[in-house]
Design a protein around this motif. Sequence first.
Motif, PDB file in Angstrom:
ATOM      1  N   TRP A  36       0.567  -0.867   0.596  1.00  0.00           N
ATOM      2  CA  TRP A  36       0.297  -0.093  -0.527  1.00  0.00           C
ATOM      3  C   TRP A  36       0.707   1.007   0.137  1.00  0.00           C
ATOM      4  CZ3 TRP A  36      -5.517  -0.543   0.015  1.00  0.00           C
ATOM      5  CH2 TRP A  36      -5.591  -1.868   0.068  1.00  0.00           C
ATOM      6  N   ARG A  38       0.195   5.586  -0.276  1.00  0.00           N
ATOM      7  CA  ARG A  38      -0.963   6.437  -0.176  1.00  0.00           C
ATOM      8  C   ARG A  38      -0.490   8.269  -0.364  1.00  0.00           C
ATOM      9  NH1 ARG A  38      -1.076   7.132   6.520  1.00  0.00           N
ATOM     10  NH2 ARG A  38       1.400   8.255   7.076  1.00  0.00           N
ATOM     11  N   ARG A  45       3.066  10.701  -3.158  1.00  0.00           N
ATOM     12  CA  ARG A  45       2.611   9.287  -3.180  1.00  0.00           C
ATOM     13  C   ARG A  45       3.982   8.878  -2.267  1.00  0.00           C
ATOM     14  NH1 ARG A  45       0.154   5.553  -6.945  1.00  0.00           N
ATOM     15  NH2 ARG A  45      -1.274   7.145  -7.495  1.00  0.00           N
ATOM     16  N   VAL A  92      -5.446   9.336   0.023  1.00  0.00           N
ATOM     17  CA  VAL A  92      -6.297   7.929  -0.850  1.00  0.00           C
ATOM     18  C   VAL A  92      -4.932   7.330  -0.644  1.00  0.00           C
ATOM     19  CG1 VAL A  92      -6.694   7.927  -3.097  1.00  0.00           C
ATOM     20  CG2 VAL A  92      -7.298  10.068  -2.175  1.00  0.00           C
ATOM     21  N   TYR A  93      -4.967   6.003  -0.884  1.00  0.00           N
ATOM     22  CA  TYR A  93      -5.000   5.242   0.038  1.00  0.00           C
ATOM     23  C   TYR A  93      -4.807   3.972  -1.477  1.00  0.00           C
ATOM     24  CZ  TYR A  93      -3.631   5.740   4.744  1.00  0.00           C
ATOM     25  OH  TYR A  93      -3.704   6.408   5.619  1.00  0.00           O
ATOM     26  N   PHE A  94      -3.314   3.525  -1.893  1.00  0.00           N
ATOM     27  CA  PHE A  94      -3.507   2.784  -3.134  1.00  0.00           C
ATOM     28  C   PHE A  94      -2.100   1.366  -2.809  1.00  0.00           C
ATOM     29  CE2 PHE A  94      -4.510   6.299  -6.284  1.00  0.00           C
ATOM     30  CZ  PHE A  94      -4.098   8.111  -5.422  1.00  0.00           C
ATOM     31  N   GLY A 115      -7.559   4.021  -5.540  1.00  0.00           N
ATOM     32  CA  GLY A 115      -7.404   4.372  -4.410  1.00  0.00           C
ATOM     33  C   GLY A 115      -8.875   4.578  -3.781  1.00  0.00           C
TER      34      GLY A 115
END
Length: 122
Positions: A36, A38, A45, A92-94, A115
């Motif tokens: 992950w 973010r 990021r 926003v978490y990717f 995201g």
Amino acid sequence: QVQLVASGGGLVQGGGSLRLSCAASGTIFSINFMGWYRQAPGKQRELVADISSGGTTNYADSVKGRFTISRDYAKNTVYLQMNSLKPEDTAVYFCYAQLIAQYSDSYYHDYWGQGTQVTVSS
């Protein structure tokens, strides 16, 4: 075709918990790392946590002791349990996976999910 689908974001009060999930699907031959990142507004990021195919985990200093990454190898799914959330965790978490797709060039490539927003109120 490979797809990563993330879920589990939302709004939570400071001190609360959320669990993110990300499932990789499609014609996958092998997955190495999953993890992950973010991105907060106006910031770059950053890596939050990742986990290798062997189970070795790595965390950003800012989340150590609060977040736990885990992986279901059979389901090609990675989880992020987030406890003691702080307003500065808002982002926003990717999710991502470093994998080899079947019928591809046999090299590991990074694939990204969409995201999911995590908002922590004070």
